[in-house]
Design a protein around this motif. Sequence first.
Motif, PDB file in Angstrom:
ATOM      1  N   UNK A   4       7.586  40.260   9.034  1.00  0.00           N
ATOM      2  CA  UNK A   4       8.591  39.724  10.289  1.00  0.00           C
ATOM      3  C   UNK A   4       8.594  38.124  10.145  1.00  0.00           C
ATOM      4  N   UNK A   5       8.065  37.446   9.129  1.00  0.00           N
ATOM      5  CA  UNK A   5       7.925  35.877   9.429  1.00  0.00           C
ATOM      6  C   UNK A   5       8.780  35.187   8.282  1.00  0.00           C
ATOM      7  N   UNK A   6       9.456  34.345   8.876  1.00  0.00           N
ATOM      8  CA  UNK A   6      10.396  33.374   8.017  1.00  0.00           C
ATOM      9  C   UNK A   6       9.437  32.126   7.710  1.00  0.00           C
ATOM     10  N   UNK A   7       9.443  31.737   6.466  1.00  0.00           N
ATOM     11  CA  UNK A   7       8.790  30.391   6.160  1.00  0.00           C
ATOM     12  C   UNK A   7       9.885  29.310   5.285  1.00  0.00           C
ATOM     13  N   UNK A   8      10.042  28.112   5.914  1.00  0.00           N
ATOM     14  CA  UNK A   8      10.890  27.452   5.194  1.00  0.00           C
ATOM     15  C   UNK A   8       9.878  26.535   4.097  1.00  0.00           C
ATOM     16  N   UNK A   9      10.229  26.509   2.791  1.00  0.00           N
ATOM     17  CA  UNK A   9       9.097  25.901   2.101  1.00  0.00           C
ATOM     18  C   UNK A   9       9.800  24.522   1.441  1.00  0.00           C
ATOM     19  N   UNK A  10       9.556  23.474   1.945  1.00  0.00           N
ATOM     20  CA  UNK A  10       9.796  22.262   1.561  1.00  0.00           C
ATOM     21  C   UNK A  10       8.777  21.474   0.760  1.00  0.00           C
ATOM     22  N   UNK A  11       8.024  21.986  -0.203  1.00  0.00           N
ATOM     23  CA  UNK A  11       7.217  21.344  -0.929  1.00  0.00           C
ATOM     24  C   UNK A  11       7.259  21.100  -2.341  1.00  0.00           C
ATOM     25  N   UNK A  12       6.879  20.348  -3.034  1.00  0.00           N
ATOM     26  CA  UNK A  12       6.601  19.984  -4.563  1.00  0.00           C
ATOM     27  C   UNK A  12       5.506  20.685  -5.058  1.00  0.00           C
ATOM     28  N   UNK A  32      13.237  25.443  -0.516  1.00  0.00           N
ATOM     29  CA  UNK A  32      14.149  24.536  -0.392  1.00  0.00           C
ATOM     30  C   UNK A  32      14.074  23.378  -1.139  1.00  0.00           C
ATOM     31  N   UNK A  33      15.135  23.156  -2.098  1.00  0.00           N
ATOM     32  CA  UNK A  33      15.218  22.134  -3.133  1.00  0.00           C
ATOM     33  C   UNK A  33      16.661  21.273  -2.963  1.00  0.00           C
ATOM     34  N   UNK A  34      16.383  20.139  -3.545  1.00  0.00           N
ATOM     35  CA  UNK A  34      17.383  19.252  -3.606  1.00  0.00           C
ATOM     36  C   UNK A  34      18.556  19.794  -4.729  1.00  0.00           C
ATOM     37  N   UNK A  35      19.590  19.345  -4.815  1.00  0.00           N
ATOM     38  CA  UNK A  35      20.551  19.689  -5.847  1.00  0.00           C
ATOM     39  C   UNK A  35      20.017  19.598  -7.194  1.00  0.00           C
ATOM     40  N   UNK A  36      19.121  18.676  -7.436  1.00  0.00           N
ATOM     41  CA  UNK A  36      18.517  18.089  -8.840  1.00  0.00           C
ATOM     42  C   UNK A  36      17.361  19.161  -9.143  1.00  0.00           C
ATOM     43  N   UNK A  37      17.150  19.763  -8.171  1.00  0.00           N
ATOM     44  CA  UNK A  37      15.667  20.670  -8.292  1.00  0.00           C
ATOM     45  C   UNK A  37      14.438  19.969  -8.063  1.00  0.00           C
ATOM     46  N   UNK A  38      13.532  20.816  -7.636  1.00  0.00           N
ATOM     47  CA  UNK A  38      12.088  20.178  -7.244  1.00  0.00           C
ATOM     48  C   UNK A  38      11.320  19.816  -8.484  1.00  0.00           C
ATOM     49  N   UNK A  39      10.763  18.712  -8.347  1.00  0.00           N
ATOM     50  CA  UNK A  39       9.880  18.162  -9.414  1.00  0.00           C
ATOM     51  C   UNK A  39       8.709  19.104  -9.854  1.00  0.00           C
ATOM     52  N   UNK A  40       8.510  20.420  -9.132  1.00  0.00           N
ATOM     53  CA  UNK A  40       7.563  21.314  -9.531  1.00  0.00           C
ATOM     54  C   UNK A  40       7.939  22.275 -10.867  1.00  0.00           C
ATOM     55  N   UNK A  41       9.401  22.142 -10.824  1.00  0.00           N
ATOM     56  CA  UNK A  41       9.990  22.728 -12.103  1.00  0.00           C
ATOM     57  C   UNK A  41       9.715  22.312 -13.356  1.00  0.00           C
ATOM     58  N   UNK A  65      12.469  33.238  -2.209  1.00  0.00           N
ATOM     59  CA  UNK A  65      13.927  32.916  -2.477  1.00  0.00           C
ATOM     60  C   UNK A  65      14.281  31.386  -2.409  1.00  0.00           C
ATOM     61  N   UNK A  66      15.224  31.066  -3.126  1.00  0.00           N
ATOM     62  CA  UNK A  66      15.515  29.694  -3.420  1.00  0.00           C
ATOM     63  C   UNK A  66      16.920  29.368  -3.035  1.00  0.00           C
ATOM     64  N   UNK A  67      16.777  28.075  -2.451  1.00  0.00           N
ATOM     65  CA  UNK A  67      18.288  27.525  -1.898  1.00  0.00           C
ATOM     66  C   UNK A  67      18.176  25.907  -2.544  1.00  0.00           C
ATOM     67  N   UNK A  68      19.361  25.557  -2.616  1.00  0.00           N
ATOM     68  CA  UNK A  68      19.637  24.047  -3.023  1.00  0.00           C
ATOM     69  C   UNK A  68      20.587  23.751  -2.219  1.00  0.00           C
ATOM     70  N   UNK A  69      20.217  22.294  -1.548  1.00  0.00           N
ATOM     71  CA  UNK A  69      20.904  21.551  -0.628  1.00  0.00           C
ATOM     72  C   UNK A  69      21.206  20.113  -1.096  1.00  0.00           C
ATOM     73  N   UNK A  70      22.198  19.543  -0.832  1.00  0.00           N
ATOM     74  CA  UNK A  70      22.509  18.052  -0.805  1.00  0.00           C
ATOM     75  C   UNK A  70      21.509  17.408   0.351  1.00  0.00           C
ATOM     76  N   UNK A  71      20.356  16.952  -0.030  1.00  0.00           N
ATOM     77  CA  UNK A  71      19.474  16.499   1.190  1.00  0.00           C
ATOM     78  C   UNK A  71      19.573  14.883   1.124  1.00  0.00           C
ATOM     79  N   UNK A  72      20.611  14.465   0.371  1.00  0.00           N
ATOM     80  CA  UNK A  72      21.124  13.123   0.499  1.00  0.00           C
ATOM     81  C   UNK A  72      22.640  13.039   1.466  1.00  0.00           C
ATOM     82  N   UNK A  73      22.837  14.134   1.832  1.00  0.00           N
ATOM     83  CA  UNK A  73      24.260  14.152   2.657  1.00  0.00           C
ATOM     84  C   UNK A  73      23.735  14.484   4.184  1.00  0.00           C
ATOM     85  N   UNK A  74      24.710  14.316   5.103  1.00  0.00           N
ATOM     86  CA  UNK A  74      24.507  14.735   6.456  1.00  0.00           C
ATOM     87  C   UNK A  74      24.608  16.157   6.650  1.00  0.00           C
ATOM     88  N   UNK A  75      25.546  16.538   5.852  1.00  0.00           N
ATOM     89  CA  UNK A  75      25.908  18.000   5.871  1.00  0.00           C
ATOM     90  C   UNK A  75      24.692  18.891   5.378  1.00  0.00           C
TER      91      UNK A  75
END
Length: 409
Positions: A4-12, A32-41, A65-75
């Motif tokens: 029942x839990x949702x966890x947003x993972x913004x870690x390296x 959640x990763x930037x479009x260039x991918x996590x440094x953990x990769x 599950x994995x998503x990629x967003x442009x975290x340098x943009x307002x959107x």
Amino acid sequence: MLEHLRVLDLTDERGLLCGRLLADLGADVVQLEPLTGSSARSAPPTAHGGAGPSMFWETFAANKRGIALDLDSDEGVATARELAGRADIIITSLPEAWLRERGLDPDALRAAHPHLITTVISAFGWTGPKSGYADCDLVVWAAGGPLDPHRDEERPPLRISVPQAFLHASADAAAGSLIALHARATTGRGQLVDVSAQASLGTATLARVLSHDVGDPQPEWHRQPTAGKDQSGSGAATPNRLKKWRCADGMVELHLSMGPASGEFTNRLFAWLHSENAVSDRIAAWDWTTLPQRIADGEITEADLAEARAAVADFLATLTKRQVLDAAMKHRLLCMAIFDVADIAASPHLDERGYWAQVDIDGVPVRIPGTLAHVSGDAQPRVRRRAPRLGEHTAEVLADWLTAQEVSV
């Protein structure tokens, strides 16, 4: 368990394990990763001599599950904030300045979403005089305390063989997140879970922490005890060269303990050596439970002890690690093999416990650590999916977590 839990993972790589543990328990953990991918990769070890994928990523991002967003943009940042508002827990190990610049820091997120549990993993804590210190695994271990008292006499301290300070912190972060979740069931409000890797290492070496708290003037880990010479053969004040032994295919740790608490282990060791004609009758007849007093009285000299150690060294050098371990279990000895990666991969104990899982990585079946923890009951943590490819579940997660009107492209 935690479906029942949702966890947003913004870690390296410093916090990746925390989300894996929660995902193993059934939570929907979205990396959640930037479009260039996590440094953990690219975190070592990597397959195929560095040409293949990071096995660190494949292990600790599994079940997410994995998503990629442009975290340098307002959107992209707006979408990340919306996702955080729909989560129960957000985990981060990213730099404070980076998070504050984007409004993804704990203060901003909890102000907007009071229900949210924000878990921060850092070297020295989110706040405090050391929060901005530069760090690495070696620095955190040194600051956490264990390196200096366990160095070999006057030689410089050695680094931990495999970076793991932040693995300790990540495991503590998962536990802290669940405690905060339990509290939220009563209060309805989330809270900040602030995990310092330095503090986690203090907990991992708890004997030292407790010794200080109870005012022990001569804790066993002290390299130079304040009263007399360390004669235990196993305390941290005993030089490493007296606890590590070469064998035919590597090394083992074996303690020649003495005194009433643990000397009987050493009696059993020399009884075994004597049965193999590997030690003299004179030394085999020693009672190691009473040896400290005999040393103090001058009955047993350092030359005598050196002869006993030489007999142990010569005998162990003829045996493999497996033979030593089998004998340790048979004779009940204070002994353990020092495993390398090949030993771990071939461990019958881990196989018997069902430790390994197999995932498909680019069409190749690969074995990774599977069940990292066991729980009571029938439902057990397991590997349900491989680590996500970059942006693999972006559309899927946005559809699951957000309505069409809330998605910022």
